[in-house]
Design a protein around this motif. Structure first.
Motif, mmCIF file in Angstrom:
data_model
loop_
_atom_site.group_PDB
_atom_site.id
_atom_site.type_symbol
_atom_site.label_atom_id
_atom_site.label_comp_id
_atom_site.label_asym_id
_atom_site.label_seq_id
_atom_site.Cartn_x
_atom_site.Cartn_y
_atom_site.Cartn_z
ATOM 1 N N MET A 1 0.392 43.547 58.008
ATOM 2 C CA MET A 1 1.645 44.001 57.413
ATOM 3 C C MET A 1 2.607 44.521 58.485
ATOM 4 O O MET A 1 3.813 44.221 58.463
ATOM 5 C CB MET A 1 1.363 45.104 56.391
ATOM 6 C CG MET A 1 0.662 44.633 55.131
ATOM 7 S SD MET A 1 -0.025 46.002 54.156
ATOM 8 C CE MET A 1 1.451 46.897 53.738
ATOM 9 N N ILE A 2 2.077 45.289 59.425
ATOM 10 C CA ILE A 2 2.931 45.848 60.478
ATOM 11 C C ILE A 2 3.490 44.735 61.352
ATOM 12 O O ILE A 2 4.693 44.684 61.639
ATOM 13 C CB ILE A 2 2.135 46.868 61.313
ATOM 14 C CG1 ILE A 2 1.839 48.114 60.466
ATOM 15 C CG2 ILE A 2 2.903 47.245 62.574
ATOM 16 C CD1 ILE A 2 0.858 49.068 61.107
ATOM 17 N N ALA A 3 2.623 43.819 61.790
ATOM 18 C CA ALA A 3 3.079 42.729 62.656
ATOM 19 C C ALA A 3 4.119 41.869 61.944
ATOM 20 O O ALA A 3 5.139 41.486 62.532
ATOM 21 C CB ALA A 3 1.885 41.885 63.101
ATOM 22 N N ALA A 4 3.873 41.578 60.663
ATOM 23 C CA ALA A 4 4.826 40.761 59.906
ATOM 24 C C ALA A 4 6.178 41.446 59.798
ATOM 25 O O ALA A 4 7.230 40.800 59.861
ATOM 26 C CB ALA A 4 4.262 40.463 58.518
ATOM 27 N N SER A 5 6.176 42.772 59.654
ATOM 28 C CA SER A 5 7.435 43.506 59.507
ATOM 29 C C SER A 5 8.249 43.511 60.794
ATOM 30 O O SER A 5 9.463 43.734 60.761
ATOM 31 C CB SER A 5 7.156 44.948 59.078
ATOM 32 O OG SER A 5 6.680 45.726 60.165
ATOM 33 N N LEU A 6 7.589 43.276 61.938
ATOM 34 C CA LEU A 6 8.278 43.311 63.229
ATOM 35 C C LEU A 6 8.812 41.940 63.639
ATOM 36 O O LEU A 6 9.415 41.808 64.710
ATOM 37 C CB LEU A 6 7.321 43.843 64.307
ATOM 38 C CG LEU A 6 6.869 45.296 64.107
ATOM 39 C CD1 LEU A 6 5.797 45.675 65.117
ATOM 40 C CD2 LEU A 6 8.049 46.259 64.191
ATOM 41 N N PRO B 1 10.629 35.440 58.389
ATOM 42 C CA PRO B 1 9.731 35.922 57.331
ATOM 43 C C PRO B 1 8.288 35.500 57.576
ATOM 44 O O PRO B 1 8.018 34.455 58.175
ATOM 45 C CB PRO B 1 10.296 35.273 56.058
ATOM 46 C CG PRO B 1 11.084 34.103 56.529
ATOM 47 C CD PRO B 1 11.615 34.466 57.879
ATOM 48 N N CYS B 2 7.373 36.332 57.133
ATOM 49 C CA CYS B 2 5.946 36.034 57.203
ATOM 50 C C CYS B 2 5.299 36.512 55.910
ATOM 51 O O CYS B 2 5.461 37.672 55.519
ATOM 52 C CB CYS B 2 5.292 36.725 58.401
ATOM 53 S SG CYS B 2 3.511 36.427 58.523
ATOM 54 N N GLN B 3 4.578 35.629 55.235
ATOM 55 C CA GLN B 3 3.917 35.987 53.983
ATOM 56 C C GLN B 3 2.510 36.496 54.297
ATOM 57 O O GLN B 3 1.727 35.819 54.964
ATOM 58 C CB GLN B 3 3.847 34.784 53.045
ATOM 59 C CG GLN B 3 3.338 35.121 51.655
ATOM 60 C CD GLN B 3 3.490 33.968 50.696
ATOM 61 O OE1 GLN B 3 3.843 32.851 51.101
ATOM 62 N NE2 GLN B 3 3.222 34.197 49.427
ATOM 63 N N VAL B 4 2.207 37.695 53.828
ATOM 64 C CA VAL B 4 0.896 38.305 54.057
ATOM 65 C C VAL B 4 0.138 38.315 52.735
ATOM 66 O O VAL B 4 0.596 38.913 51.746
ATOM 67 C CB VAL B 4 1.031 39.738 54.603
ATOM 68 C CG1 VAL B 4 -0.345 40.343 54.860
ATOM 69 C CG2 VAL B 4 1.858 39.745 55.886
ATOM 70 N N HIS B 5 -1.000 37.648 52.709
ATOM 71 C CA HIS B 5 -1.822 37.582 51.491
ATOM 72 C C HIS B 5 -2.883 38.681 51.535
ATOM 73 O O HIS B 5 -3.731 38.700 52.432
ATOM 74 C CB HIS B 5 -2.492 36.217 51.369
ATOM 75 C CG HIS B 5 -1.530 35.069 51.269
ATOM 76 N ND1 HIS B 5 -0.846 34.778 50.112
ATOM 77 C CD2 HIS B 5 -1.130 34.164 52.191
ATOM 78 C CE1 HIS B 5 -0.063 33.722 50.319
ATOM 79 N NE2 HIS B 5 -0.216 33.330 51.574
ATOM 80 N N ILE B 6 -2.803 39.591 50.570
ATOM 81 C CA ILE B 6 -3.765 40.686 50.447
ATOM 82 C C ILE B 6 -4.262 40.675 49.007
ATOM 83 O O ILE B 6 -3.472 40.832 48.070
ATOM 84 C CB ILE B 6 -3.118 42.037 50.782
ATOM 85 C CG1 ILE B 6 -2.554 42.024 52.209
ATOM 86 C CG2 ILE B 6 -4.120 43.181 50.611
ATOM 87 C CD1 ILE B 6 -1.703 43.229 52.545
ATOM 88 N N PHE C 1 0.562 36.791 66.372
ATOM 89 C CA PHE C 1 2.009 36.962 66.228
ATOM 90 C C PHE C 1 2.739 36.796 67.569
ATOM 91 O O PHE C 1 3.877 37.245 67.716
ATOM 92 C CB PHE C 1 2.319 38.323 65.612
ATOM 93 C CG PHE C 1 2.084 38.365 64.122
ATOM 94 C CD1 PHE C 1 3.125 38.180 63.230
ATOM 95 C CD2 PHE C 1 0.814 38.566 63.615
ATOM 96 C CE1 PHE C 1 2.916 38.207 61.865
ATOM 97 C CE2 PHE C 1 0.586 38.595 62.238
ATOM 98 C CZ PHE C 1 1.637 38.407 61.354
ATOM 99 N N GLY C 2 2.095 36.158 68.532
ATOM 100 C CA GLY C 2 2.761 35.774 69.766
ATOM 101 C C GLY C 2 2.881 36.854 70.817
ATOM 102 O O GLY C 2 3.589 36.664 71.812
ATOM 103 N N ILE C 3 2.203 37.982 70.646
ATOM 104 C CA ILE C 3 2.260 39.079 71.618
ATOM 105 C C ILE C 3 1.121 38.902 72.625
ATOM 106 O O ILE C 3 -0.041 38.718 72.233
ATOM 107 C CB ILE C 3 2.158 40.449 70.920
ATOM 108 C CG1 ILE C 3 3.329 40.629 69.946
ATOM 109 C CG2 ILE C 3 2.120 41.568 71.949
ATOM 110 C CD1 ILE C 3 4.692 40.634 70.589
ATOM 111 N N ARG C 4 1.453 38.983 73.896
ATOM 112 C CA ARG C 4 0.468 38.774 74.954
ATOM 113 C C ARG C 4 0.157 40.106 75.645
ATOM 114 O O ARG C 4 1.057 40.782 76.138
ATOM 115 C CB ARG C 4 0.991 37.768 75.982
ATOM 116 C CG ARG C 4 1.283 36.395 75.400
ATOM 117 C CD ARG C 4 -0.004 35.682 74.977
ATOM 118 N NE ARG C 4 0.278 34.407 74.323
ATOM 119 C CZ ARG C 4 0.187 34.213 73.017
ATOM 120 N NH1 ARG C 4 -0.140 35.218 72.221
ATOM 121 N NH2 ARG C 4 0.437 33.028 72.491
ATOM 122 N N ILE C 5 -1.117 40.438 75.678
ATOM 123 C CA ILE C 5 -1.571 41.657 76.332
ATOM 124 C C ILE C 5 -2.765 41.314 77.214
ATOM 125 O O ILE C 5 -3.705 40.646 76.758
ATOM 126 C CB ILE C 5 -1.946 42.736 75.296
ATOM 127 C CG1 ILE C 5 -0.672 43.203 74.565
ATOM 128 C CG2 ILE C 5 -2.661 43.925 75.960
ATOM 129 C CD1 ILE C 5 -0.907 44.195 73.469
#
Length: 419
Positions: free
Chosen positions: A27-32, A36-41, A193-197
């Motif tokens: 949910m947090i990653a989708a909000s950033l 749009p990103c659909q999160v199925h819970i 979500f494409g973040i590289r660490i």
């Protein structure tokens, strides 16, 4: 809500609910994301609703965030909000305002933020909630240091926030990382979500057998929507049904499965899948009276149901490295001690753990839920071992993470009535 449970074994198949840990992160990653990103819970709960509501408020210029009783919501969103806003106020209820935020708070203060317990809000914006902190000043990047054995949630909050900053950053852990599965879960979501660490590892100069983690985070990264994502099944709450299966099988003297919890990914990064190995160890030593030692440093949330599992075997079980449980929804070392003792079990509370002298059964009695979802659900499963009814005071606390728990308990043949 106070309930009385009639002791009996459970039997049947139950689908796992969505992982709260995974769902928070998705949910947090989708909000950033800009797209749009659909999160199925499959199943929402009070903690996830707190995160959902706070994320909706982040669009405000000076958001006012009510985290209710969710430690994950507060610890994840504290650095995220300060990375995005010049001011944000954080409220909470229950035991949350008392739960520590150090040393995360001090690290944020060392990087541009100021926190006060004062607010310019002239009236309480949320019933039952109190101000925890008002933060001002935009978070800046740089070198962050945290112990690895206080809360993995601090690390997760920074891992979400630091890629959003202009500056590059690093997080260095100064002690062994505990609850490492939760950090792995965070890194998996960030990568999705494409973040590289980049992770780096080194030996602890004070304890050469320990590996220390550090994370290198480039600034100016953008969260990229994968389109849609699905929260995986929850091992933390699935553990109650896995232990119910073991206890029900023991009571019926059968090796056949009694309860099956479906849709759990055995390759998940969730550390609480370790419940399978704990149950296996208890099955193998149930009558041998061999001492078992369970290290809870990676799986603190399992401790209440582990104590119930330990009571189902004959012999001593010690649960170690569980000191962090004292800052949960309740002081869980104290409340688990009270839970097992109230039901007639032999248990000793230690500063950092518990020792259970199991006899294979419990008597029954009255358990105070202490507004702690895991105490309530553990007491319900413990009823399988009992010879007399179990009364649970404040059973509604299960709603925090598993609103359908008693509905599913009944589906599996459990019997209870409201007092």
């Amino acid at each position: 809500m106070n309930i009385q449970i009639t002791p009996k074994p459970l039997k049947g198949r139950i689908p796992s609910i969505s992982s709260k840990s995974h769902a928070h992160r998705l949910m947090i990653a989708a909000s950033l994301c800009e797209e749009p990103c659909q999160v199925h819970i499959s199943d929402m709960n009070q903690d996830l609703e707190a995160t959902q509501n706070c994320l909706m408020q982040l669009s405000d210029e000076s958001p006012v965030l009510d985290c209710h009783e969710s430690g994950s919501t507060l610890r994840f969103l504290l650095p995220i909000a300060m990375a995005l806003k010049n001011q944000a106020s954080f409220f909470g209820s229950g035991r949350l305002p008392e739960r520590p935020l150090s040393p995360l708070k001090e690290e944020l203060e060392a990087h541009g933020c100021t926190f006060t317990t004062e607010t310019d809000i002239s009236f309480p914006p949320f019933d039952g909630s109190t101000l925890i902190y008002t933060g001002t000043g935009r978070l800046k990047g740089g070198a962050f240091q945290l112990p690895g054995n206080v809360s993995s949630q601090y690390i997760t909050g920074l891992l979400f926030a630091l890629p959003l900053l202009k500056e590059d950053s690093s997080i260095t852990l100064t002690s062994k990382l505990e609850s490492s599965g939760y950090v792995r879960l965070t890194l998996e979501v960030l990568e999705c979500f494409g973040i590289r660490i980049r992770q780096e590892f080194s030996k602890n100069p004070k304890r050469e057998q320990e590996t220390l983690y550090s994370f290198v985070i480039k600034g100016n990264q953008k969260y990229k929507s994968p389109g849609e994502v699905t929260a995986e099944g929850d091992w933390s709450n699935g553990a109650f049904w896995i232990v119910a299966d073991a206890l029900s099988s023991f009571s019926q003297r059968t090796s056949e499965p009694s309860v099956s919890c479906l849709n759990l990914n055995k390759n998940s990064a969730q550390g609480d899948k370790a419940i399978l190995s704990f149950v296996r160890a208890v099955r193998q030593t149930k009558k041998s009276k061999e001492k078992l030692v369970f290290d809870a440093s990676e799986v603190p949330d399992l401790v209440p149901i582990l104590a119930v599992l330990a009571a189902s075997r004959e012999g001593i079980t010690e649960i170690t490295h569980a000191g962090r449980l004292r800052i949960k929804e309740s002081d869980r070392l104290a409340t688990v001690h009270e839970l097992i003792g109230s039901l007639g079990g032999d248990i000793t509370e230690l500063p950092e753990g518990l020792v259970i002298n199991g006899t294979g059964k419990l008597r029954g009695g009255t358990v105070n839920g202490h507004n702690d979802h895991r105490i309530v659900m553990s007491a319900a499963i413990a009823s399988i071992l009992c010879t007399e009814p179990v009364i649970i005071l404040g059973a509604e606390a299960a709603d925090k993470s598993y609103p359908k728990f008693f509905e599913d308990f009944t589906r599996l043949g459990g019997e209870f009535h409201v007092l």
